[in-house]
Design a protein around this motif. Sequence first.
Motif, PDB file in Angstrom:
ATOM      1  N   GLN A 404       0.835  -1.194   0.000  1.00  0.00           N
ATOM      2  CA  GLN A 404       0.000   0.000   0.000  1.00  0.00           C
ATOM      3  C   GLN A 404       0.878   1.255   0.000  1.00  0.00           C
ATOM      4  OE1 GLN A 404      -3.557  -0.307   0.107  1.00  0.00           O
ATOM      5  NE2 GLN A 404      -2.952  -2.438  -0.294  1.00  0.00           N
ATOM      6  N   LYS A 405       0.316   2.346  -0.500  1.00  0.00           N
ATOM      7  CA  LYS A 405       0.994   3.636  -0.427  1.00  0.00           C
ATOM      8  C   LYS A 405       0.046   4.630   0.221  1.00  0.00           C
ATOM      9  CE  LYS A 405       3.760   6.982  -2.932  1.00  0.00           C
ATOM     10  NZ  LYS A 405       4.284   7.459  -4.225  1.00  0.00           N
ATOM     11  N   PHE A 406       0.285   4.933   1.487  1.00  0.00           N
ATOM     12  CA  PHE A 406      -0.588   5.822   2.240  1.00  0.00           C
ATOM     13  C   PHE A 406      -0.103   7.279   2.192  1.00  0.00           C
ATOM     14  CE2 PHE A 406      -0.856   1.757   4.773  1.00  0.00           C
ATOM     15  CZ  PHE A 406      -2.072   1.357   4.245  1.00  0.00           C
ATOM     16  N   TYR A 407       1.197   7.439   2.268  1.00  0.00           N
ATOM     17  CA  TYR A 407       1.768   8.788   2.364  1.00  0.00           C
ATOM     18  C   TYR A 407       2.234   9.268   0.997  1.00  0.00           C
ATOM     19  CZ  TYR A 407       4.947  12.549   3.833  1.00  0.00           C
ATOM     20  OH  TYR A 407       5.587  13.755   3.986  1.00  0.00           O
ATOM     21  N   ASN A 408       1.645  10.374   0.544  1.00  0.00           N
ATOM     22  CA  ASN A 408       1.994  10.967  -0.741  1.00  0.00           C
ATOM     23  C   ASN A 408       2.414  12.414  -0.509  1.00  0.00           C
ATOM     24  OD1 ASN A 408       1.132   8.863  -2.863  1.00  0.00           O
ATOM     25  ND2 ASN A 408      -0.653   8.992  -1.506  1.00  0.00           N
ATOM     26  N   PRO A 409       3.695  12.650  -0.261  1.00  0.00           N
ATOM     27  CA  PRO A 409       4.144  14.002   0.037  1.00  0.00           C
ATOM     28  C   PRO A 409       3.952  14.946  -1.139  1.00  0.00           C
ATOM     29  CG  PRO A 409       6.011  12.547  -0.348  1.00  0.00           C
ATOM     30  CD  PRO A 409       4.797  11.684  -0.296  1.00  0.00           C
ATOM     31  N   THR A 410       3.799  16.217  -0.814  1.00  0.00           N
ATOM     32  CA  THR A 410       3.616  17.239  -1.843  1.00  0.00           C
ATOM     33  C   THR A 410       4.982  17.701  -2.358  1.00  0.00           C
ATOM     34  OG1 THR A 410       3.735  19.093  -0.294  1.00  0.00           O
ATOM     35  CG2 THR A 410       1.582  18.031  -0.580  1.00  0.00           C
ATOM     36  N   GLU A 411       4.954  18.602  -3.296  1.00  0.00           N
ATOM     37  CA  GLU A 411       6.189  19.214  -3.810  1.00  0.00           C
ATOM     38  C   GLU A 411       6.465  20.533  -3.099  1.00  0.00           C
ATOM     39  OE1 GLU A 411       8.419  18.200  -5.817  1.00  0.00           O
ATOM     40  OE2 GLU A 411       7.560  16.489  -6.889  1.00  0.00           O
ATOM     41  N   PHE A 414       9.665  21.165   2.866  1.00  0.00           N
ATOM     42  CA  PHE A 414      10.558  20.041   3.153  1.00  0.00           C
ATOM     43  C   PHE A 414      10.034  18.735   2.557  1.00  0.00           C
ATOM     44  CE2 PHE A 414      12.077  16.733   6.215  1.00  0.00           C
ATOM     45  CZ  PHE A 414      13.416  16.792   5.870  1.00  0.00           C
ATOM     46  N   GLU A 415       8.726  18.653   2.304  1.00  0.00           N
ATOM     47  CA  GLU A 415       8.185  17.418   1.727  1.00  0.00           C
ATOM     48  C   GLU A 415       8.739  17.148   0.329  1.00  0.00           C
ATOM     49  OE1 GLU A 415       4.110  15.870   3.692  1.00  0.00           O
ATOM     50  OE2 GLU A 415       3.854  17.352   2.096  1.00  0.00           O
ATOM     51  N   ARG A 416       9.234  18.191  -0.339  1.00  0.00           N
ATOM     52  CA  ARG A 416       9.869  17.980  -1.638  1.00  0.00           C
ATOM     53  C   ARG A 416      11.090  17.065  -1.476  1.00  0.00           C
ATOM     54  NH1 ARG A 416      10.881  22.861  -2.574  1.00  0.00           N
ATOM     55  NH2 ARG A 416       9.002  23.391  -3.754  1.00  0.00           N
ATOM     56  N   ASP A 417      11.844  17.287  -0.388  1.00  0.00           N
ATOM     57  CA  ASP A 417      13.009  16.430  -0.129  1.00  0.00           C
ATOM     58  C   ASP A 417      12.577  15.029   0.302  1.00  0.00           C
ATOM     59  OD1 ASP A 417      14.845  18.490  -0.679  1.00  0.00           O
ATOM     60  OD2 ASP A 417      14.603  19.288   1.346  1.00  0.00           O
ATOM     61  N   ILE A 418      11.514  14.967   1.094  1.00  0.00           N
ATOM     62  CA  ILE A 418      11.012  13.660   1.531  1.00  0.00           C
ATOM     63  C   ILE A 418      10.563  12.845   0.329  1.00  0.00           C
ATOM     64  CG2 ILE A 418       9.181  12.501   2.827  1.00  0.00           C
ATOM     65  CD1 ILE A 418       9.272  14.764   4.840  1.00  0.00           C
ATOM     66  N   LYS A 419       9.907  13.502  -0.625  1.00  0.00           N
ATOM     67  CA  LYS A 419       9.441  12.809  -1.834  1.00  0.00           C
ATOM     68  C   LYS A 419      10.624  12.211  -2.599  1.00  0.00           C
ATOM     69  CE  LYS A 419       6.189  13.420  -5.657  1.00  0.00           C
ATOM     70  NZ  LYS A 419       6.954  12.625  -6.637  1.00  0.00           N
ATOM     71  N   LYS A 420      11.725  12.951  -2.686  1.00  0.00           N
ATOM     72  CA  LYS A 420      12.913  12.436  -3.369  1.00  0.00           C
ATOM     73  C   LYS A 420      13.426  11.179  -2.670  1.00  0.00           C
ATOM     74  CE  LYS A 420      14.503  16.945  -5.082  1.00  0.00           C
ATOM     75  NZ  LYS A 420      15.559  17.983  -4.952  1.00  0.00           N
TER      76      LYS A 420
END
Length: 434
Positions: A404-411, A414-420
């Motif tokens: 499953q994929k629950f967490y979808n960080p935004t751009e 700091f979430e931009r770095d988390i997404k990377k």
Amino acid sequence: MSDLFDAAGLEDQTPHPLADRLRPENLDEVVGQGHLTEETGTLKRMLKAGRLSSLVFWGPPGTGKTTMARLLARETDLYFEQISAVFSGVADLRKCFEAAKQRRKSGQGTLLFVDEIHRFNRSQQDGFLPYVEDGTIILVGATTENPSFELNAALLSRVQVLTLNRLDEEAMEKLLCRAEALTGQKLPLTGEARSLLHSMADGDGRYLLNLAEILLNLEFDEELDSAGLMKVLQKRAPVYDKDREGHYNLISALHKSLRGSDTDAALYWTSRMLDGGEEPLYILRRLVRFAVEDIGLADPEALHQTLAAKDAYEFLGSPEGDLALIQAVIYLGTAPKSNAAYTAQGAAKRSAKETGSLNPPMHILNAPTKLMKNLGYGDGYAYDHNTEHGFSGQNYFPDGMERQKFYNPTERGFERDIKKRLDYWATLRDKLSK
């Protein structure tokens, strides 16, 4: 004795407040409620159709609730009976209902006006039901509180709720002009002071006329400017009940202003609550909630800022500590926003409920006993730190359950770095699984 005085006309000779003397004689004279009183308004339509139903007027103080109830009774030739839920009980209601029954027998209907109707408890409200249903009374209630919260569903289903607006600048100016015409005096105010008088009344027509009456009864050598007016009159405390609907409306306005990154609006609603006597720690609790719900990891510092503001306020108290609260509001208003963590929580909770009690895969279970080791607990577990990339890519969801994929960080932020980071792990996982 009161009937003898009335018959002699003595009651008319006693002083009456200006607000009472200016009470409208018909619906057309009511100000600020055109959606109800104009030709296409709800009340005018009812009167034209000759069918007046039971009503609840919901609106701030001094907006015409009692006045309109009286005018409706006059327009429909109904006997006007008024009680206040603050001073009345079951015995008073029974007397009203019995009197209405007797009038009905003689062909006279009754409009029972109940001021502060929300003060009656649930069982007392139920007492109205049979008399409203069979037409013994036309009930008109008045309340400053949200009927959805304060009146029970059975009563609400038998009445129509009509909302009254706080008086705007135009409506209040009409009242002041009428007061000047009736008394033959001009208010001793500059234009700026006259606008301030509107503001001091805070949309309450009765309060405005009471202020005007004070000014008209005093003598001044020259017109008062704003500073002079403030010396003569005390500014009214804001209409704000900390345990009523206004409390929830303003905190909602603050929360949504922050979510919309409108820092100035957020500062306004914060100041409105503080000015109304709201407990600062209540506001700070909402700010902490906002930091994790609407900002989250887009700016992890938001949570630190709000908790620091709470500590600073508890250390300093008001009014010095209020600045810490204001600083937190500014930080939250200007921070990047994300509800990705909040959304992830909801999605994970739903998935947990749907999948019931699935066991973790055997390879990630500890085997503290020989029996558990023999059963396969921990078999095949790869210690991530010992792998080439510090990442094994193993499955940690229950066997048989799709990933499953629950967490979808935004751009944003700091979430931009988390997404990377997440994208890196996902790519590596796919590579290692082949």
